[in-house]
Design a protein around this motif. Sequence first.
Motif, PDB file in Angstrom:
ATOM      1  N   LEU B 291       0.922  -0.848   0.204  1.00 47.39           N
ATOM      2  CA  LEU B 291      -0.060  -0.141   0.144  1.00 47.39           C
ATOM      3  C   LEU B 291       0.886   1.282   0.145  1.00 47.39           C
ATOM      4  O   LEU B 291       0.984   1.859   1.040  1.00 47.39           O
ATOM      5  N   THR B 292       1.422   1.618  -1.244  1.00 47.70           N
ATOM      6  CA  THR B 292       2.490   2.314  -1.421  1.00 47.70           C
ATOM      7  C   THR B 292       2.070   4.121  -1.136  1.00 47.70           C
ATOM      8  O   THR B 292       2.767   4.818  -0.709  1.00 47.70           O
ATOM      9  N   ASP B 293       0.921   4.152  -1.474  1.00 52.12           N
ATOM     10  CA  ASP B 293       0.391   5.571  -1.558  1.00 52.12           C
ATOM     11  C   ASP B 293      -0.234   5.863  -0.242  1.00 52.12           C
ATOM     12  O   ASP B 293      -1.601   6.233  -0.142  1.00 52.12           O
ATOM     13  N   ARG B 294       0.434   5.752   0.769  1.00 55.93           N
ATOM     14  CA  ARG B 294      -0.212   5.875   2.154  1.00 55.93           C
ATOM     15  C   ARG B 294      -0.467   7.360   2.364  1.00 55.93           C
ATOM     16  O   ARG B 294      -1.177   7.737   3.545  1.00 55.93           O
ATOM     17  N   ASP B 295      -0.076   8.362   1.669  1.00 55.02           N
ATOM     18  CA  ASP B 295      -0.325   9.663   1.814  1.00 55.02           C
ATOM     19  C   ASP B 295      -1.590  10.065   0.851  1.00 55.02           C
ATOM     20  O   ASP B 295      -2.092  11.118   0.968  1.00 55.02           O
ATOM     21  N   ALA B 301      -8.203   7.653  -0.706  1.00 53.87           N
ATOM     22  CA  ALA B 301      -8.784   7.033   0.271  1.00 53.87           C
ATOM     23  C   ALA B 301      -7.515   6.040   1.087  1.00 53.87           C
ATOM     24  O   ALA B 301      -7.719   5.975   2.323  1.00 53.87           O
ATOM     25  N   LEU B 302      -6.569   5.935   0.355  1.00 48.53           N
ATOM     26  CA  LEU B 302      -5.224   5.094   1.085  1.00 48.53           C
ATOM     27  C   LEU B 302      -4.712   6.006   2.186  1.00 48.53           C
ATOM     28  O   LEU B 302      -3.882   5.393   2.975  1.00 48.53           O
ATOM     29  N   GLY B 303      -4.878   7.315   1.994  1.00 47.28           N
ATOM     30  CA  GLY B 303      -4.258   8.216   3.010  1.00 47.28           C
ATOM     31  C   GLY B 303      -5.140   7.742   4.444  1.00 47.28           C
ATOM     32  O   GLY B 303      -4.407   8.341   5.403  1.00 47.28           O
ATOM     33  N   ASP B 304      -6.149   7.217   4.309  1.00 50.64           N
ATOM     34  CA  ASP B 304      -7.034   6.848   5.774  1.00 50.64           C
ATOM     35  C   ASP B 304      -6.594   5.691   6.201  1.00 50.64           C
ATOM     36  O   ASP B 304      -6.511   4.567   5.549  1.00 50.64           O
ATOM     37  N   VAL B 305      -6.084   5.422   7.462  1.00 51.33           N
ATOM     38  CA  VAL B 305      -5.407   3.999   8.040  1.00 51.33           C
ATOM     39  C   VAL B 305      -6.544   3.199   8.072  1.00 51.33           C
ATOM     40  O   VAL B 305      -6.505   2.116   8.253  1.00 51.33           O
ATOM     41  N   TYR B 419       1.405   3.393  -9.311  1.00 49.64           N
ATOM     42  CA  TYR B 419       0.269   2.667  -8.844  1.00 49.64           C
ATOM     43  C   TYR B 419       0.221   3.039  -7.209  1.00 49.64           C
ATOM     44  O   TYR B 419       1.243   3.173  -6.450  1.00 49.64           O
ATOM     45  N   SER B 420      -1.031   2.980  -6.764  1.00 52.91           N
ATOM     46  CA  SER B 420      -1.190   3.326  -5.272  1.00 52.91           C
ATOM     47  C   SER B 420      -1.003   2.119  -4.456  1.00 52.91           C
ATOM     48  O   SER B 420      -0.612   1.888  -3.266  1.00 52.91           O
ATOM     49  N   ALA B 421      -1.202   0.970  -5.146  1.00 51.10           N
ATOM     50  CA  ALA B 421      -1.021  -0.426  -4.503  1.00 51.10           C
ATOM     51  C   ALA B 421      -0.701  -1.437  -5.596  1.00 51.10           C
ATOM     52  O   ALA B 421      -0.731  -1.289  -6.783  1.00 51.10           O
ATOM     53  N   ALA B 422       0.051  -2.361  -5.033  1.00 50.90           N
ATOM     54  CA  ALA B 422       0.639  -3.416  -5.820  1.00 50.90           C
ATOM     55  C   ALA B 422       0.972  -4.944  -5.474  1.00 50.90           C
ATOM     56  O   ALA B 422       1.436  -4.917  -3.831  1.00 50.90           O
ATOM     57  N   PHE B 449       6.714   6.282  -2.594  1.00 54.36           N
ATOM     58  CA  PHE B 449       6.283   7.857  -2.576  1.00 54.36           C
ATOM     59  C   PHE B 449       7.211   8.384  -1.659  1.00 54.36           C
ATOM     60  O   PHE B 449       6.588   9.710  -1.276  1.00 54.36           O
ATOM     61  N   ASN B 450       8.277   7.848  -0.981  1.00 54.77           N
ATOM     62  CA  ASN B 450       9.121   8.313  -0.181  1.00 54.77           C
ATOM     63  C   ASN B 450       8.354   8.987   1.019  1.00 54.77           C
ATOM     64  O   ASN B 450       8.487  10.403   1.474  1.00 54.77           O
ATOM     65  N   ILE B 451       7.343   8.197   1.636  1.00 56.16           N
ATOM     66  CA  ILE B 451       6.580   8.805   2.628  1.00 56.16           C
ATOM     67  C   ILE B 451       7.323   8.964   3.723  1.00 56.16           C
ATOM     68  O   ILE B 451       7.876   7.856   4.362  1.00 56.16           O
TER      69      ILE B 451
END
Lengths: 313, 524
Positions: B291-295, B301-305, B419-422, B449-451
């Motif tokens: 779930l790489t797009d954690r921000d 939506a993926l920014g929400d835990v 991609y946001s997820a893979a 995404f270097n979060i």
Amino acid sequence: MIRFIITRLLNGVVLLFAVATIAFFLLYWGAGDIARQILGASASQETVDLKAEQLGLNEPVFSRYGEWLSNAIHGDLGASWFTNQPVTEAITSRMGVTLSIVIGTVILTAIVATILGVSAARYGGWRDRTLQVVSILGLAIPGFLIAIFLVRIFAIELGWLNATGYIDFTDSFTGWLKSVTLPIIALSIGAMAAVAQQVRGAVKDAMRQDWVRTLRSRGISENRVVYKHVLRNASGPALAILALQFVGLLGGAVIVEKVFAIPGIGQISVTATTQGDLPIVMGIVVFTAALVVVINLSIDLLLGFVNPKVRLS
Amino acid sequence: MFTRKRAAIVATIAAAAITLAGCSGSDSEETTAPTTGAATSDGAMAAPEGTLTLGTLVPVTTFEAANAAWANESPYMQAVYDTILRADPDGTIVAGLATDWSWDDTNTVLTMTLRDDVVFTDGNPVDADAAAQSILRFQGGTSPQASSLRFVEDATAVDAQTLQITLSAPDPALTTMLTQNAGMVESPAAFDSADIATNPVGSGPYTFNAEESVVGDSYVFDVKADYWKPEDQYYEKIVMKVFSDATAMLNAIQSGQINGAKLADNTTIPQIEGAGWDIVSGELNWAGLLLTDRDGALTPALGDVRVRQAINYALDRDGLLQAAAAGYGTVTEQIFPTFSTSFDESLDATYTYDVEKAKQLMADAGYADGFDLTIPYTPAFGATIFPIVEQQLGEIGITVELDEIAVTDYISGILGQKYSAAFMQLQQDPSDWQIAQFQIVAAAAWNPFNIEDPKVEELAGVLQTGTPEEAEAAGKELNAYLVDQAWNAPLYRNQSTFVTDANTDAQFQVVNAYPYLWTIKPTN
């Protein structure tokens, strides 16, 4: 005849150039991230960028094509991106392996298909019906399935032949025979079915001709009529289909070499294409195209030799 | 009528068959693994004997140490190169070319004493200068592991036998890396040779026999005379045969053509066991949904835990393991391996499959109607995993679009923030510090995404510079935090399988795809 050969060879060179050019651009435009593919998931982006630079992947495609073509004309097809082996060495060392299997297949196919085809055409009856059924089966069952079945019986259960690998006949003739017998049989089944049908049809057609009746009326023995006159007359179509089979067998070798883990052109073709090893793929394209040109020319000459009616000069 | 001519033909065919069946001797492909080891029962050294034939999955990319790969290529490298340090099967670091080593108080200067009785195949001595040059060349090379030496500032020979490596910052993984390709020492005299990629000049227990090898297909190694560690030389000859097809490998195993092999496909295990072979297995990678797009840059939506937690609840790990890996592996919800001190078995019960709970979390996050999610798809991971993930996420309202891309673009697509997820399988590195550097911290390659998360960076810092006790505590806290924050959706750890025949033993090497060469030996 000489003029014919020269013309065909020049046409072949033009064909080779066209095939190589089209293949180059198709491959390089659809290549993807080769440097990442070589180095895998664990490499850092800096290392991947360095690899791409070393391989010249950042250069414009036309510049890379020019460089490839220039080197190729001088006999240098580059080196594999994945094993560093020179392309020419990789192909020549494997071409002999594939050719020994394909040529063995063609010889076996020619002998068995001729026997079956002539027998079916000459005697008819159960022989003919059997050939029809066997031919359909031979064409319908994929070669790799036959290969797996043969390995199970003759290599694993009986232990008579090798399940995988290749032994060069210069190292050991019996070893070579044990390593190529199953691949040759697996490749031959489909080819035999096609060629035997062709021989049967051609022989049947020839035997209905007036000149055959004339020969018989002169008291010439049936064996002589069939094997000296009819078969020679019928050999054209059979040779043509055998030539097509030869080229097709180079493709068929892909699966058989993979199943038998034989280091031939087929195996390296699959591996290089899957990986994106473009120098190797380009080398195979060039070699295979050249081989097809030579084979087709040879068959034309052979047809003229066995049947004066199509003699080319 | 069975004529004389026909009888002669039949007799000829029968004779040929008998001749073939009876063929033996030099052309035989039967493997000749000895049944006794290098060290005899009375402790005396036995001469290496017989041939060991191993099945491998990949050919050698290059024999040049500076650019060499490891993992599935490690047996080739270990045949011809020595490493500065070595690792036991459980990962414990032991002496290699270096007999002892120590860190300074700042953990940035490593001083190592090398053996003085080792020579390269070109006759030159293996000394500190050769080791230092090899390290620096590896750092600047294109090995997949080149970046593992990124903290190395310099490597110098204090004297012929003393090597000193200076780091820009502490690197807890350095000694481990020196047991692998980063620690291989190559003769400096060969650095500029034209055939360095295909003609290795190392000091390992075997020498490469180019004449008998077929590049890309089979690699032959002959035992080296006067090797400094003869107890590791069990065989006169080792043949490594590449199998690109699982059926061909199975056939070679069942017909006794090889003595040991790394399997590409665990589904053949029952047949291999049926042939009387032994299974040597472990777990190397974790597989799951990154779930790489954690921000929420691409998919808010993926920014929400809660959404990420919902995804974790929605995936039926047992079913996925069965479907995608034929049950060979262990379900997990954490990325740290079982051998890590950070591993906590109780964390694997955090997100027990619960679709209703997942739906509730989606509703709480304001996504009761779901959202669209594009993930890359490649057949290289098999045909089953992607449609099942698509279906299971669909049950909580997430509409998954599978974007089919070439296998050559799969990794770069993920790392290129497309991609946001893979779905991915990632290695379980030997140390928590390496795992953090590889997958977790802001600068990690697999944090595309270097979060940056301050807590993660702080804990990773302790892993780098803390005492062993501090690092252990930080690792545990980090692991629990990542699971709680649903950093990813790990599904299972794959089983990595090596198989051996009745005459051969091998030991699984923790975190390596292939057993280390010296652990593959004749059965006692």
